[in-house]
Design a protein around this motif. Structure first.
Motif, PDB file in Angstrom:
ATOM      1  N   ILE A 135     -38.548 -31.823   4.989  1.00  0.00           N
ATOM      2  CA  ILE A 135     -39.733 -30.967   5.011  1.00  0.00           C
ATOM      3  C   ILE A 135     -40.125 -30.627   3.577  1.00  0.00           C
ATOM      4  CG2 ILE A 135     -40.723 -28.775   5.765  1.00  0.00           C
ATOM      5  CD1 ILE A 135     -40.076 -30.565   8.114  1.00  0.00           C
ATOM      6  N   GLN A 136     -41.395 -30.821   3.278  1.00  0.00           N
ATOM      7  CA  GLN A 136     -41.971 -30.384   2.010  1.00  0.00           C
ATOM      8  C   GLN A 136     -42.953 -29.260   2.319  1.00  0.00           C
ATOM      9  OE1 GLN A 136     -41.784 -31.605  -1.253  1.00  0.00           O
ATOM     10  NE2 GLN A 136     -40.468 -33.388  -0.977  1.00  0.00           N
ATOM     11  N   THR A 137     -42.783 -28.129   1.642  1.00  0.00           N
ATOM     12  CA  THR A 137     -43.705 -27.020   1.881  1.00  0.00           C
ATOM     13  C   THR A 137     -44.011 -26.309   0.572  1.00  0.00           C
ATOM     14  OG1 THR A 137     -44.129 -25.105   3.315  1.00  0.00           O
ATOM     15  CG2 THR A 137     -41.910 -25.309   2.434  1.00  0.00           C
ATOM     16  N   TRP A 138     -45.173 -25.650   0.549  1.00  0.00           N
ATOM     17  CA  TRP A 138     -45.588 -24.848  -0.600  1.00  0.00           C
ATOM     18  C   TRP A 138     -45.793 -23.412  -0.163  1.00  0.00           C
ATOM     19  CZ3 TRP A 138     -50.498 -28.098  -2.185  1.00  0.00           C
ATOM     20  CH2 TRP A 138     -50.112 -29.398  -2.534  1.00  0.00           C
ATOM     21  N   LEU A 139     -45.477 -22.479  -1.071  1.00  0.00           N
ATOM     22  CA  LEU A 139     -45.774 -21.062  -0.881  1.00  0.00           C
ATOM     23  C   LEU A 139     -46.801 -20.656  -1.933  1.00  0.00           C
ATOM     24  CD1 LEU A 139     -42.862 -21.440   0.402  1.00  0.00           C
ATOM     25  CD2 LEU A 139     -42.544 -18.997  -0.082  1.00  0.00           C
ATOM     26  N   ALA A 140     -47.927 -20.104  -1.503  1.00  0.00           N
ATOM     27  CA  ALA A 140     -48.905 -19.577  -2.451  1.00  0.00           C
ATOM     28  C   ALA A 140     -48.323 -18.366  -3.159  1.00  0.00           C
ATOM     29  CB  ALA A 140     -50.193 -19.199  -1.726  1.00  0.00           C
ATOM     30  N   THR A 185     -34.880 -17.040  -6.205  1.00  0.00           N
ATOM     31  CA  THR A 185     -35.715 -15.932  -6.681  1.00  0.00           C
ATOM     32  C   THR A 185     -37.087 -16.002  -6.016  1.00  0.00           C
ATOM     33  OG1 THR A 185     -34.591 -16.013  -8.822  1.00  0.00           O
ATOM     34  CG2 THR A 185     -36.685 -14.813  -8.714  1.00  0.00           C
ATOM     35  N   MET A 186     -37.412 -14.977  -5.243  1.00  0.00           N
ATOM     36  CA  MET A 186     -38.680 -14.973  -4.521  1.00  0.00           C
ATOM     37  C   MET A 186     -39.669 -14.013  -5.181  1.00  0.00           C
ATOM     38  SD  MET A 186     -37.913 -17.244  -2.466  1.00  0.00           S
ATOM     39  CE  MET A 186     -39.556 -17.293  -1.743  1.00  0.00           C
ATOM     40  N   LEU A 187     -40.951 -14.350  -5.081  1.00  0.00           N
ATOM     41  CA  LEU A 187     -42.013 -13.538  -5.673  1.00  0.00           C
ATOM     42  C   LEU A 187     -42.844 -12.825  -4.625  1.00  0.00           C
ATOM     43  CD1 LEU A 187     -43.092 -16.062  -8.450  1.00  0.00           C
ATOM     44  CD2 LEU A 187     -41.554 -14.103  -8.662  1.00  0.00           C
ATOM     45  N   SER A 188     -42.513 -13.035  -3.346  1.00  0.00           N
ATOM     46  CA  SER A 188     -43.180 -12.326  -2.260  1.00  0.00           C
ATOM     47  C   SER A 188     -42.201 -12.232  -1.097  1.00  0.00           C
ATOM     48  CB  SER A 188     -44.469 -13.045  -1.831  1.00  0.00           C
ATOM     49  OG  SER A 188     -44.187 -14.358  -1.379  1.00  0.00           O
ATOM     50  N   GLU A 189     -42.513 -11.341  -0.162  1.00  0.00           N
ATOM     51  CA  GLU A 189     -41.650 -11.142   1.003  1.00  0.00           C
ATOM     52  C   GLU A 189     -41.768 -12.357   1.934  1.00  0.00           C
ATOM     53  OE1 GLU A 189     -38.880  -9.192   3.317  1.00  0.00           O
ATOM     54  OE2 GLU A 189     -39.644  -8.615   1.349  1.00  0.00           O
ATOM     55  N   THR A 190     -40.619 -12.987   2.242  1.00  0.00           N
ATOM     56  CA  THR A 190     -40.670 -14.200   3.042  1.00  0.00           C
ATOM     57  C   THR A 190     -39.347 -14.478   3.716  1.00  0.00           C
ATOM     58  OG1 THR A 190     -41.374 -16.524   2.987  1.00  0.00           O
ATOM     59  CG2 THR A 190     -39.937 -15.795   1.217  1.00  0.00           C
ATOM     60  N   PHE A 191     -39.365 -15.441   4.641  1.00  0.00           N
ATOM     61  CA  PHE A 191     -38.143 -16.027   5.183  1.00  0.00           C
ATOM     62  C   PHE A 191     -38.421 -17.464   5.564  1.00  0.00           C
ATOM     63  CE2 PHE A 191     -40.308 -14.913   9.074  1.00  0.00           C
ATOM     64  CZ  PHE A 191     -39.882 -15.838  10.021  1.00  0.00           C
ATOM     65  N   TYR A 192     -37.374 -18.295   5.477  1.00  0.00           N
ATOM     66  CA  TYR A 192     -37.485 -19.711   5.802  1.00  0.00           C
ATOM     67  C   TYR A 192     -36.087 -20.187   6.148  1.00  0.00           C
ATOM     68  CZ  TYR A 192     -38.939 -24.646   5.102  1.00  0.00           C
ATOM     69  OH  TYR A 192     -39.242 -25.976   5.256  1.00  0.00           O
ATOM     70  N   ALA A 193     -35.909 -20.806   7.324  1.00  0.00           N
ATOM     71  CA  ALA A 193     -34.570 -21.180   7.774  1.00  0.00           C
ATOM     72  C   ALA A 193     -34.600 -22.450   8.598  1.00  0.00           C
ATOM     73  CB  ALA A 193     -33.941 -20.045   8.584  1.00  0.00           C
ATOM     74  N   ILE A 216     -41.153 -27.222  15.363  1.00  0.00           N
ATOM     75  CA  ILE A 216     -40.109 -27.929  16.102  1.00  0.00           C
ATOM     76  C   ILE A 216     -39.919 -29.307  15.475  1.00  0.00           C
ATOM     77  CG2 ILE A 216     -39.323 -28.705  18.360  1.00  0.00           C
ATOM     78  CD1 ILE A 216     -41.424 -26.810  19.593  1.00  0.00           C
ATOM     79  N   VAL A 217     -38.776 -29.515  14.867  1.00  0.00           N
ATOM     80  CA  VAL A 217     -38.470 -30.794  14.223  1.00  0.00           C
ATOM     81  C   VAL A 217     -38.012 -31.812  15.262  1.00  0.00           C
ATOM     82  CG1 VAL A 217     -37.062 -31.956  12.479  1.00  0.00           C
ATOM     83  CG2 VAL A 217     -37.836 -29.601  12.092  1.00  0.00           C
ATOM     84  N   GLU A 218     -37.083 -31.391  16.113  1.00  0.00           N
ATOM     85  CA  GLU A 218     -36.533 -32.264  17.155  1.00  0.00           C
ATOM     86  C   GLU A 218     -36.278 -31.447  18.409  1.00  0.00           C
ATOM     87  OE1 GLU A 218     -33.982 -35.504  14.534  1.00  0.00           O
ATOM     88  OE2 GLU A 218     -33.074 -33.548  14.956  1.00  0.00           O
ATOM     89  N   GLY A 219     -36.299 -32.115  19.572  1.00  0.00           N
ATOM     90  CA  GLY A 219     -36.002 -31.439  20.821  1.00  0.00           C
ATOM     91  C   GLY A 219     -37.183 -30.653  21.351  1.00  0.00           C
ATOM     92  N   LEU A 253     -35.171 -26.605  14.549  1.00  0.00           N
ATOM     93  CA  LEU A 253     -36.368 -25.838  14.208  1.00  0.00           C
ATOM     94  C   LEU A 253     -36.379 -25.462  12.742  1.00  0.00           C
ATOM     95  CD1 LEU A 253     -36.102 -23.158  17.070  1.00  0.00           C
ATOM     96  CD2 LEU A 253     -37.201 -25.405  17.220  1.00  0.00           C
ATOM     97  N   MET A 254     -37.566 -25.283  12.207  1.00  0.00           N
ATOM     98  CA  MET A 254     -37.758 -24.570  10.948  1.00  0.00           C
ATOM     99  C   MET A 254     -38.520 -23.300  11.300  1.00  0.00           C
ATOM    100  SD  MET A 254     -36.269 -26.707   8.971  1.00  0.00           S
ATOM    101  CE  MET A 254     -36.596 -26.128   7.288  1.00  0.00           C
TER     102      MET A 254
END
Length: 311
Positions: A135-140, A185-193, A216-219, A253-254
């Motif tokens: 997974i490639q993702t960006w956070l503004a 180091t985060m610059l905004s409130e977030t979560f990613y798992a 949903i990645v799989e299943g 899942l992500m």
């Protein structure tokens, strides 16, 4: 451990399907034997919390000598996240970072005012057949950090918090959730798992974040009695208590989200900004190719080529 003591078994039936504010079905694009599915931005949803771009890369099977070559290209106003299930990427950037990332680890690059990077299959992986799936993702970035100096962090698999309970295994990649904090180091409130669910296992979504979504990645999973399959993203209404249940084959899942930003973002090519003027300035500098004299330079060990500005 207890995921959330306030959520009792049976909670999937306590909310209606209207708790899903947006359902996104990404379109697949074939990049020459290599498939990408883009969930964000979507026509009806630009961001989930600070997440403004979300691509599933692969799965792809590559022959000996083959690999992925994403040539040096620029970014502003965002943080990039690379997370792999299979394969590797050799990351180089203009901060001097030179790092191979493998499954379960995190590469976190904050572009700020401007950075250039490349991602390529490593030379070691090309010596035989190899895979790529991730997974490639960006956070503004918040407006206060759009002009920050670029930085890069690598965190190995062993440094990311893991929570396991009743058929659930969760690795926290960014931010905070379920009482745990990831090291980046985060610059905004977030979560990613990254979450693996056995068949029938249940996962309550974090209830301490404004925006929350699942890819949903799989299943498959069920929510309020309705089933959802792989390669779908759902974004939930703020404030609802949400629990999802894995289908008969389990699920990968992500989960992602966080606080909404102060306003929308302009997105053009690899640039994200709070104003169109910032985008235009970045375009002009990349077009000028004045490496090392402004906001952009090329990676020290990958300077022979770069991706030109689109027409």
């Amino acid at each position: 451990m207890s995921w959330n003591p306030a959520i009792e078994p049976g909670c999937p039936d306590e909310v209606g399907i209207e708790a899903i504010e947006t359902l996104i079905v990404p379109r697949a694009r074939d990049l020459g034997g290599f498939e990408v599915r883009r969930a964000l931005p979507a026509p009806k949803r630009q961001m989930v919390g600070p997440f403004i771009f979300f691509d599933q890369a692969g799965p792809a099977e590559l022959l000996t000598g083959q690999g992925i070559d994403v040539r040096p290209h620029p970014h502003i106003g965002l943080g990039t996240v690379t997370y792999l299930f299979r394969g590797d990427f050799h990351h180089r950037d203009s901060t001097g970072a030179n790092q191979v990332i493998r499954p379960g680890a995190l590469n976190w690059m904050v572009a700020g005012r401007g950075v250039t990077h490349s991602e390529r299959t490593s030379a070691t992986a090309r010596t035989g057949p190899n895979s790529l799936f991730g997974i490639q993702t960006w956070l503004a970035l918040p407006e206060a950090h759009e002009d920050t100096e670029p930085t890069f962090e690598h965190h190995g698999q062993e440094t990311l918090p893991v929570i396991e309970d009743k058929g659930v295994s969760l690795r926290l990649i960014l931010g905070n959730a379920y009482g745990e904090n990831a090291p980046a180091t985060m610059l905004s409130e977030t979560f990613y798992a990254d979450v693996a669910l056995e068949a029938g296992a249940r996962l309550p979504m974090p209830d301490n974040h404004e925006d929350r979504g699942i890819y949903i990645v799989e299943g498959s999973i069920s929510i309020a009695g309705q089933d959802f399959e792989a390669q779908q993203m759902m974004v939930f209404r703020p404030g609802d208590r949400i629990t999802v249940a894995a289908g008969a084959m389990g699920a990968r899942l992500m989960i992602l989200g966080g606080a909404t930003l102060s306003g929308p973002r302009y997105l053009w090519w690899n640039f994200v900004a709070s104003s169109q003027e910032r985008i235009e300035a970045a375009k002009a500098e990349w077009r000028a190719r004045s490496w090392g004299k402004g906001r952009f330079d090329l990676p020290i060990d990958d300077r022979d080529e770069h991706i030109p500005l689109p027409d």
